[in-house]
Write an enzyme that holds these catalytic residues in place. Sequence first.
Site: not given
Ligand SMILES: Cc1cc2nc3c(=O)[nH]c(=O)nc-3n(C[C@H](O)[C@H](O)[C@H](O)COP(=O)(O)OP(=O)(O)OC[C@H]3O[C@@H](n4cnc5c(N)ncnc54)[C@H](O)[C@@H]3O)c2cc1C
Length: 392
Positions: A73, A201, A293, A297, A384
């Site tokens: 995009h 948006y 969201p 970011k 962005y």
């Molecule tokens: C419902 C939802 C919608 C979202 N929509 C957007 C969006 O539209 N745009 C955007 O930019 N961002 C969005 N986000 C944010 C984005 O998805 C996150 O920033 C991203 O997933 C971060 O990645 P991460 O690996 O740091 O954390 P996570 O993806 O949260 O991964 C953490 C992992 O750790 C695991 N875990 C947790 N606790 C434990 C434990 N005690 N022991 C072992 N494993 C554990 C979890 O199961 C998970 O698999 C959204 C988040 C959520 C929750």
Amino acid sequence: MRSTQVAIIGAGPSGLLLSQLLSRHGIDSVVLECQSEDHVQSRIRAGLLEWTTVELAQEAGVGARMMREGLVHDGLDLAFANGRHRIDLKGLTGKSVLVYGQNELQRDLIEARSDEPGAVLWQVSDVAVHDVHTPAPRVGYRHEGRCHELRCDFVAGCDGYHGVSRAGLPQGSLAQYERTYPFGWLGLLADVPPLNPELVYASHARGFALCSMRSSRRSRYYLQCSLEDRVEQWSDGRFWDELRARLPEQHAARLVTGPSLEKSVVPLRSLVTEPMRFGQLFLVGDAAHIVPPTGAKGLNLAAADVRVLSRGLIEFYRSGSATLLAEYSARALGRVWKATRFSWWFTALLHRFSADPFAERLQAAELEYLARSAAASRSLAENYVGLAFDET
Ligand SMILES: Cc1cc2nc3c(=O)[nH]c(=O)nc-3n(C[C@H](O)[C@H](O)[C@H](O)COP(=O)(O)OP(=O)(O)OC[C@H]3O[C@@H](n4cnc5c(N)ncnc54)[C@H](O)[C@@H]3O)c2cc1C
């Protein structure tokens, strides 16, 4: 007792990407994940990648499918006052973004990590981190009914907002800066063609709406909703009617509707934890920070943390120098706060907070200014698409 160089808690995008990057430099890691592989792979979350995230995925050897199937995009639409204004991201910054679902990236990462049997342990429980202020930290966990301990040099807390890495730190050892927003987002996924080739948006008196997509056949739409709203209160028909009402007429007339594949409500919050390092434990991604969201970011910040940490670990194991590791928290936080500012500003610009006529007129004035000022548009665009690493 098992040993590894880096124990990684969480197999979300940050945990798996870190593990994959380290593996390509001969550094051993074990990922402990509390959920099943299927669950992690099917979670519908983010979908927009900055180009630096795309490049990091390529560096990790998982960029091929996203380059084939992702949608490049070059701009986005702001819709307000029953009209639309395109922000030319490419023209203003020279950069584009890539639409590619987080679940697809998870799939690519899981596939890549499965080349090393035992590198990811699924469905572990009772994860607890010990001795992070010594050179020999340990991570306890339960897997397949038995208790285990993992000895390591470093622990990467990649376990998201609800994980144990941050929660297990002694009280008073970290500072948390938080802002909650008085609304949430109701998301709907459907196999219908997107409303527009680029994201829309929409700021409207009834509330914010976002028209996004995952592919040329699958759309992702969001409505600003009340924090009390439940998915069951929103039939598909009610969702589509409300979305149509928040769009300019020219967009609304083109909206193609269909049965939802998934619907969910998420609250919006900003949270930053400082510092992001405690002894040998590094907090990464959502374990350290959450953004609303609106600016897309969350996933990109998680990838940016992984970039900084992986370079530090690679340098440490290659040369013994801990200089980059010592800089991890400060470097990561520099980018985190800039993205937090942008996400807060973009959220404030587009959402309806309260029936405050003064605030509404300020929002309208700022949107008009954005539409007329190249400088204001460029500022939006450069944040962005993602700031360059030497700017953060
Ligand atoms: C419902 C939802 C919608 C979202 N929509 C957007 C969006 O539209 N745009 C955007 O930019 N961002 C969005 N986000 C944010 C984005 O998805 C996150 O920033 C991203 O997933 C971060 O990645 P991460 O690996 O740091 O954390 P996570 O993806 O949260 O991964 C953490 C992992 O750790 C695991 N875990 C947790 N606790 C434990 C434990 N005690 N022991 C072992 N494993 C554990 C979890 O199961 C998970 O698999 C959204 C988040 C959520 C929750």
